[in-house]
Scaffold this active site. Sequence first.
Site, PDB file in Angstrom:
ATOM      1  N   ASP A 124      38.072  47.960  38.073  1.00 52.73           N
ATOM      2  CA  ASP A 124      38.378  46.640  38.637  1.00 52.73           C
ATOM      3  C   ASP A 124      38.479  46.773  40.155  1.00 52.73           C
ATOM      4  OD1 ASP A 124      40.148  43.874  37.551  1.00 52.73           O
ATOM      5  OD2 ASP A 124      40.189  44.443  39.664  1.00 52.73           O
TER       6      ASP A 124
ATOM      7  N   ASP B 255      34.406  41.132  39.074  1.00 57.10           N
ATOM      8  CA  ASP B 255      34.838  42.393  39.697  1.00 57.10           C
ATOM      9  C   ASP B 255      35.349  43.426  38.711  1.00 57.10           C
ATOM     10  OD1 ASP B 255      37.445  41.504  39.121  1.00 57.10           O
ATOM     11  OD2 ASP B 255      38.214  42.454  40.943  1.00 57.10           O
ATOM     12  N   GLU B 256      35.068  43.244  37.430  1.00 64.02           N
ATOM     13  CA  GLU B 256      35.572  44.240  36.479  1.00 64.02           C
ATOM     14  C   GLU B 256      34.557  44.527  35.381  1.00 64.02           C
ATOM     15  OE1 GLU B 256      38.847  42.935  33.938  1.00 64.02           O
ATOM     16  OE2 GLU B 256      38.362  40.872  34.487  1.00 64.02           O
TER      17      GLU B 256
HETATM   18  P1  TTP Z   1      41.289  40.027  40.134  1.00 67.07           P
HETATM   19  O1  TTP Z   1      40.627  41.311  39.829  1.00 67.07           O
HETATM   20  O2  TTP Z   1      42.221  39.468  39.123  1.00 67.07           O
HETATM   21  O3  TTP Z   1      42.123  40.136  41.467  1.00 67.07           O
HETATM   22  P2  TTP Z   1      41.766  40.899  42.796  1.00 67.07           P
HETATM   23  O4  TTP Z   1      40.528  41.703  42.669  1.00 67.07           O
HETATM   24  O5  TTP Z   1      41.777  39.935  43.926  1.00 67.07           O
HETATM   25  O6  TTP Z   1      43.019  41.841  43.000  1.00 67.07           O
HETATM   26  P3  TTP Z   1      43.408  43.169  42.198  1.00 67.07           P
HETATM   27  O7  TTP Z   1      43.424  44.241  43.219  1.00 67.07           O
HETATM   28  O8  TTP Z   1      44.757  42.883  41.632  1.00 67.07           O
HETATM   29  O9  TTP Z   1      42.371  43.375  41.137  1.00 67.07           O
HETATM   30  O10 TTP Z   1      40.206  38.933  40.417  1.00 67.07           O
HETATM   31  C1  TTP Z   1      38.980  39.231  41.080  1.00 67.07           C
HETATM   32  C2  TTP Z   1      38.606  38.079  41.969  1.00 67.07           C
HETATM   33  O11 TTP Z   1      38.466  36.891  41.196  1.00 67.07           O
HETATM   34  C3  TTP Z   1      39.655  37.761  43.005  1.00 67.07           C
HETATM   35  O12 TTP Z   1      39.477  38.531  44.186  1.00 67.07           O
HETATM   36  C4  TTP Z   1      39.477  36.304  43.233  1.00 67.07           C
HETATM   37  C5  TTP Z   1      38.932  35.776  41.949  1.00 67.07           C
HETATM   38  N1  TTP Z   1      39.992  35.091  41.188  1.00 67.07           N
HETATM   39  C6  TTP Z   1      39.934  33.731  41.111  1.00 67.07           C
HETATM   40  O13 TTP Z   1      39.023  33.103  41.641  1.00 67.07           O
HETATM   41  N2  TTP Z   1      40.926  33.118  40.419  1.00 67.07           N
HETATM   42  C7  TTP Z   1      41.967  33.767  39.829  1.00 67.07           C
HETATM   43  O14 TTP Z   1      42.840  33.144  39.232  1.00 67.07           O
HETATM   44  C8  TTP Z   1      42.010  35.172  39.926  1.00 67.07           C
HETATM   45  C9  TTP Z   1      43.140  35.931  39.300  1.00 67.07           C
HETATM   46  C10 TTP Z   1      41.001  35.794  40.622  1.00 67.07           C
HETATM   47 MG    MG Z   2      40.243  42.980  41.001  1.00 63.67          MG
END
Ligand code: TTP
Ligand code: MG
Length: 627
Positions: free
Chosen positions: A110, A200-201
């Site tokens: 992720d 992103d995962e």
């Molecule tokens: P995530 O992987 O949940 O969050 P992140 O990558 O920003 O942070 P982390 O380091 O905790 O993984 O989500 C990936 C992307 O998806 C995030 O950068 C923005 C988008 N996103 C949304 O658009 N809406 C949401 O509710 C969430 C949680 C993320």
């Molecule tokens: Mg993330």
Amino acid sequence: MTSDADTAPAPSQSKSLWKRLAGPSSAKAGLTTDQSDINRVIAEASKGSKFYENEKKKDKELTERIEKLLQTRDTAMKEADLVQVEYTTSHLLIELESLRDVSQIIVHVDADAFFANCELLYNPELKGKAFGVGKGVLTTASYEARKFGVRSGMAAFIAKKLCPELILLSIHPERYSNMSKRVMAILARYDPDMLVASCDEAYLNITEYCEQHDLTADKCVSEMRRIVQEETKLTVSAGIASNRMLAKICSDKNKPNGQFHLPPDSQTIRDFMVDLPVRKVPGIGRVHERMLESIGTCGDIFTQRVSIALLDKEFGLRFMLQTYLGIASNVVRPHSREERKSIGAERTFHPLADKGKILQKLEEVAEELENDMTETGWADRTVTLKYKLENYQVFTRAKSFERWITKKNDLLAVRDLSTVQCFFTDVVMHEQIGTELLLPELPLKIRLIGLRVTKLKDLKISADSGIKRYFGGPMEQTSPRKKRKTLSDDMLVGDHTWQDHIPGFDDDEEDDVQVLKNELLSSAKPSSPRRSSAPENATIHASIPISAKASGKKRFIESQTFCPVCGTELDTNDNRKLNSHVDFCLSREAIQEAEGHSAEAEAKTRSQAQAWSWFLDSKTKPRSKRK
Ligand code: TTP
Ligand code: MG
């Protein structure tokens, strides 16, 4: 200035409402552990707003729903044969444990603060600063901002209260989509059949890669993360474990830019799960968390198993017990196109009442949806309009067509054009925008508008020349990896389904920005050709941990079944027969003990049952509730 007394809701509601106001991402990585101060600031900042009133209403409804559930449980408690319920539950635990397969190395990767770190590539001067992405509602926040409690899904004005120096950036979906493709293409080198879960995962099975390259899982994942960083300048975190659920939980452990490996042995996994808050489990959302009120940790699932069994329909006893044991699917393969049920697009904005502006937003959404449908090759027959009022209440209106549609004007007109006379000009068409779904609803003051299409038709089926799709092209036939995969897939029939969510109801706490994360997915997948595969929740055969471990081969290679108590290989794939054998073994042990068998015989039986001692012990010594 509002005082605490003004801000605080009624005591019965306060805790749950404050938590609710904090938003769905309150379990995110990088946030300070003590959330109470942050939740108070959020409650103060929201007090009196339409958002607050709506959340209060929803919280009250949920509290009533929970009270009804508890009544149902109490009635069931009085009427049920609790000894029998406990027996059945214990039996299910034994059965589930016997199906544990730790032979595969599953990785969940992720990206860290994905949208934020993509923005950093364009604005390097923001490094080390607290910033968020999104002007009305934040999609994400830099780790520096998270220290103040700022996170995904939070209204920007609240984020500013928590962190006055917060910098807010506009969203650039095309940037994230491009970076996503690049990251996924690197990950695909380690498992071409990986499962892309969002922009992103991804989940990977690296068992084969590690074998072929003589690498440990840790080294392989470190190398993968290093290469992603070198080639994209983005950091990713990873979790390594024996199934997808555990891998996902683990990828959050050492965020940002870290990895965590949960060793593949049953005892270590159970120890890991026992203190894990249920909210950390993928598939358990914050509504579930509240409904499962007395279950704080996965260990509590065991102590509350009878209650859960009595509310099986709502919570899914099987899913909960799997979770307690840390057992889940280890099948990693791409989502098949057949699994796609809908495509949608939506926009959030400052509340608008002007008809022209609202229609303009609808047009933008329709355009985005048309592009997505064209790029990914889908037509649809049903269009659903969604809008969110200024007071956060959400409404949907749907309309089905007689024919397949793919174009923006069809999406917008939401009238079956096959019935429209040919003298309609473009101008008249424009007048038709949203006629049937949106215009009757106006006047409205709304903050979100979206379109979602369902009843999809796959336009790529004909493009991929029909039957070839189902049997695979020449490349797939010659790849040894694919061959093996197909073999395994063939064995995915039988009695068991690893459930990956609570079956009773949806955790309908849909977050506006969540949509963005998932909608970017369609463009995130690497472009390598993929064979269609069985749906993810395909039933799996009762595989055997012992044989799988010994062979070191892919999962589900063998189909014998071993009794978890006596270890005998059973000539049956029938669960009922397996269960009665286990029953027999367990009662045999009890009888042998009662009859005072020779010390030698007893020792033998004990050693065979040793693997189950954790379970038998915990039956006699119920765990106290942990918080
Ligand atoms: P995530 O992987 O949940 O969050 P992140 O990558 O920003 O942070 P982390 O380091 O905790 O993984 O989500 C990936 C992307 O998806 C995030 O950068 C923005 C988008 N996103 C949304 O658009 N809406 C949401 O509710 C969430 C949680 C993320
Ligand atoms: Mg993330």
